[in-house]
Design an enzyme around this catalytic site. Structure first.
Site, mmCIF file in Angstrom:
data_model
loop_
_atom_site.group_PDB
_atom_site.id
_atom_site.type_symbol
_atom_site.label_atom_id
_atom_site.label_comp_id
_atom_site.label_asym_id
_atom_site.label_seq_id
_atom_site.Cartn_x
_atom_site.Cartn_y
_atom_site.Cartn_z
ATOM 1 N N PRO A 63 0.826 -1.210 0.000
ATOM 2 C CA PRO A 63 0.000 0.000 0.000
ATOM 3 C C PRO A 63 0.859 1.258 0.000
ATOM 4 C CG PRO A 63 -0.551 -1.444 1.858
ATOM 5 C CD PRO A 63 0.646 -2.009 1.207
ATOM 6 N N HIS A 68 -12.249 -13.880 14.511
ATOM 7 C CA HIS A 68 -12.427 -14.528 13.211
ATOM 8 C C HIS A 68 -11.106 -15.166 12.743
ATOM 9 C CE1 HIS A 68 -14.193 -14.634 9.026
ATOM 10 N NE2 HIS A 68 -12.905 -14.753 8.754
ATOM 11 N N GLU A 69 -10.056 -14.353 12.764
ATOM 12 C CA GLU A 69 -8.768 -14.878 12.285
ATOM 13 C C GLU A 69 -8.261 -15.987 13.209
ATOM 14 O OE1 GLU A 69 -7.885 -14.273 9.387
ATOM 15 O OE2 GLU A 69 -9.180 -12.538 9.066
ATOM 16 N N HIS A 76 -9.824 -19.238 12.243
ATOM 17 C CA HIS A 76 -9.130 -19.868 11.112
ATOM 18 C C HIS A 76 -7.859 -20.559 11.591
ATOM 19 C CE1 HIS A 76 -11.553 -18.327 7.897
ATOM 20 N NE2 HIS A 76 -11.216 -17.065 8.059
ATOM 21 N N ASP A 106 -14.585 -16.416 2.635
ATOM 22 C CA ASP A 106 -14.358 -17.775 3.128
ATOM 23 C C ASP A 106 -15.464 -18.703 2.636
ATOM 24 O OD1 ASP A 106 -12.308 -16.650 4.568
ATOM 25 O OD2 ASP A 106 -13.513 -16.430 6.391
#
Ligand code: ADP
Ligand code: MG
Ligand code: ZN
Length: 639
Positions: A236, A457-458, A461, A534
């Site tokens: 970025p 969330h991560e 995973h 996902d």
């Protein structure tokens, strides 16, 4: 960087206002100046035609004479360019209402004709007692020049300026076509070192090797190894790509040619290509050295918004770049660095082996990285001892290096404004607030609630990847927002190339993909949109298991292929897919996909809820540190 003291490379253009770089061979320059002159002449003729003609309508000479004969014209002014007939005598007002005539300031009808060498005219005027006199040209000559030259030139200059401004943002500076704008920094002038860059350790590690190539090329060539030609820095804006490139040159102690991709994109076909050729020629003469092409995507992106044959120009420039990259010998000590924040728009040809075959990710810094960057930039600033850079780093999630440099500067300014001799914590906090407002508009700041969701969330995973046997190990978990839309990511690295996968492994993949949403639901009791990507992937795997791999109970070992479908992970989707099975089968497939996902999701949720404590621990650490690498993650889940 700093002012140059010992100027041994005269004639180079140095950044930050050194002597200009004289172009020894302005390729194609004269051709373009002819174009300019042509445009100017045609434009001015048009200007004259349109404006001057209308200003000066004339009557026929015979009509003019008739008007003198009839007594309508009482006074005639003779000049080289016109005979002007007035209907009144000098200083006398004509009868009737005043009218505005186009030639003179007098309020009367005026007739004008183009002069003819007619001796009868004088006789006629004498006869009719018309006052006639000649006027010196001088005054009108100046007016003439103003009208036919100065005004049009000023007019076109304004248009020119306007166009140039508009072209400015695509880098096309019309006046400097044909000049090479590469900024060359000679060896020993670059004071940037790797120690000036922080928070991008992975990228730095890769570039250390590049420096070694440049420093000891023999070490690699003796053994028969190939030195990479091109290294592409991807990341970025503001993460320090340009800074890293400078650091590479600084560390290696070689000359550094810097040019922005936009500099290659010109209005005129062929200029960009010529610039590339010229740049490489100069660089080859100076090898070992580094060519740095900043914003490489400008060459790849220009297709869309170039007005004059942009497509051709872009392609020519790109082709020339490819030719040059293929052309030089890897042992010559020339390395091309390039930077982009849009790798997705790059021409694939650029990424082929022998070109930019190495890509280095320069990502947003995590908490630790931000602290290190703050430390670097506040070195030159007088800080109050109570300033806690750690706390500032904590407050600046999502900020890139350029933002942080900006904050340090802003804080220093605030301190000065407050009449302090040292920067205090409050200055930093205020500076952050200012910057946050700007960044929020660009969606780079996420709220604390969202951060928590992303962290769980991560973690979901990552834990599922750890629990699933045969799953690729987790290399990195991060909740630093990245790119468009991705709020966090869990990186898994395959240990080996896989060509075959068992049913169990496919289900394991689905488990890992569903882990994110399952963790969200488990902890917060609700689900978010964050899992969309996902779910797409998980659904795709489930569908392929049924249709392609014959892994369903009803159609065991039957391939329900749609003709034209690609392979697992194949990215080329063929346009036409012919279903080779019935509607009823399709319904079964849909139901079976839902069934598989349902079954796996339940399983995943169960497994995560049994490990809720671990989930909480990892997420908490992730919230604090923002990213975890493989080792750190393993250390946490080891027991
Ligand atoms: P990019 O080229 O990726 O857009 P730059 O290299 O131009 O970013 O960064 C702009 C400025 O921000 C740099 O000159 C430096 O002062 C600061 N900066 C950016 N990233 C870092 C970093 N990782 N470490 C230290 N300073 C940085
Ligand atoms: Mg840059
Ligand atoms: Zn996810």
């Amino acid at each position: 960087m700093g002012e140059r003291k010992n100027n041994k490379h005269k004639g180079f253009k140095f950044p930050f206002g050194g002597p200009p770089f004289p172009n020894p061979k302005p390729f194609g320059g004269w051709k373009f100046s002819i174009i300019y002159i042509l445009i100017l002449v045609v434009g001015m003729s048009l200007f004259n035609y349109v404006f001057m003609k209308r200003v000066n309508p004339t009557i026929d000479f015979s009509e003019f004479k008739a008007k003198i004969a009839s007594g309508e014209i009482k006074r005639v002014e003779l000049t080289d360019s016109y005979f002007t007939g007035y209907t009144s005598l000098k200083g006398e007002l004509p009868p009737g209402p005043p009218i505005r005539n186009p030639y003179t300031a007098t309020p009367e009808p005026v007739y004008r004709t183009v002069p003819l060498n007619d001796p009868d005219l004088i006789k006629l005027m004498d006869e009719k007692q018309v006052a006639y006199y000649a006027v010196s040209r001088e005054g009108s000559a100046i007016l003439n020049i103003i009208f036919s030259w100065v005004l049009p030139i000023a007019f076109f200059f304004l248009i020119w300026r306007f166009l140039m401004k508009r072209l400015g943002n695509m880098g096309g500076n019309v006046l400097s076509v044909g000049q090479n704008r590469a900024v060359i920094v000679a060896e020993g002038d670059i004071v940037t070192r790797f120690s000036d860059v922080a928070g991008v350790d992975e990228a730095k590690e890769e570039l250390v090797e590049v420096v070694d190539f440049l420093k000891n090329p023999k070490k690699y060539t003796d053994i028969g190894g190939k030195i990479p030609k091109g290294v592409l820095l991807v990341g970025p804006p503001g993460t320090g790509k340009t800074l890293l490139a400078r650091a590479v040159a600084g560390e290696a102690g070689v000359a550094f040619f810097r040019m922005s991709g936009a500099d290659f994109v010109e209005m005129f076909v062929g200029v960009g290509a010529a610039r590339v050729r010229d740049l490489f020629k100069q660089a080859r003469d100076k090898a070992p050295c580094i060519i740095f092409i900043d914003e490489l995507d400008a060459i790849g992106k220009s297709r869309l918004n170039n007005i004059a044959g942009g497509n051709d120009e872009r392609e020519q420039t790109l082709n020339q770049l490819l030719v040059e990259m293929d052309g030089f010998d890897a042992t010559s000590g020339l390395i091309i660095l390039a930077a982009t924040n849009r790798p997705d728009v790059l021409d694939p040809a650029l990424l082929r082996p022998g070109r930019f075959d190495r890509q280095v990710l320069v990502d947003r810094p995590d908490f630790k990285g931000r602290e290190a960057i703050l430390r670097i930039h506040s070195k030159a600033v007088r800080l109050s001892p109570q300033v806690d850079l750690d706390a500032i780093a904590r407050l600046t999630s999502g900020f890139v290096g350029a933002d942080l440099a900006n904050i340090v500067n802003e804080a220093a300014l605030l301190a000065v404004r407050g009449g302090r001799t040292q920067v205090i914590q409050k200055d930093f906090e205020e500076a952050i607030e200012k910057t946050v407002a700007g960044l929020q508009k660009k969606n780079r700041i996420i709220s604390p609630d969202e951060r928590r969701i992303v962290a769980f969330h991560e973690t979901g995973h990552a834990l599922m990847a750890a629990f699933t046997p045969g799953s690729d190990p987790v290399q990195k978990i991060s909740i630093v927002p990245r790119g468009f839309g991705a709020l966090g990511y869990t990186l898994q690295m395959p240990v080996e190339d896989r060509y075959l996968m068992t049913e169990e492994e496919l289900l394991g993949k689905i488990d890992v993909l569903l882990g994110g949403r399952a963790a969200e639901e488990l902890i917060f009791g609700k689900i978010s949109t964050g899992a969309a990507n996902d779910l797409t992937k998980a659904t795709d795997i489930a569908r392929r298991m049924i249709t392609d791999y014959g892994m369903s109970s009803r159609f065991k070992n039957v391939a329900l292929t749609q003709r034209g479908a690609g392979m697992l992970g194949g990215s080329q989707a063929e346009p036409l897919l012919h279903r080779e099975y019935s509607e009823a089968t399709q319904q079964y497939i849909d139901e079976e996909i839902a069934h598989i996902l349902e079954k796996q999701y339940t399983r995943v949720k169960e497994q995560l809820s049994q490990n809720k404590a671990l989930l909480n621990t990892v997420a908490a650490i992730l919230l604090e540190k923002e990213s975890l690498d493989e080792k750190a993650f393993k250390a946490i889940i080891a027991p």
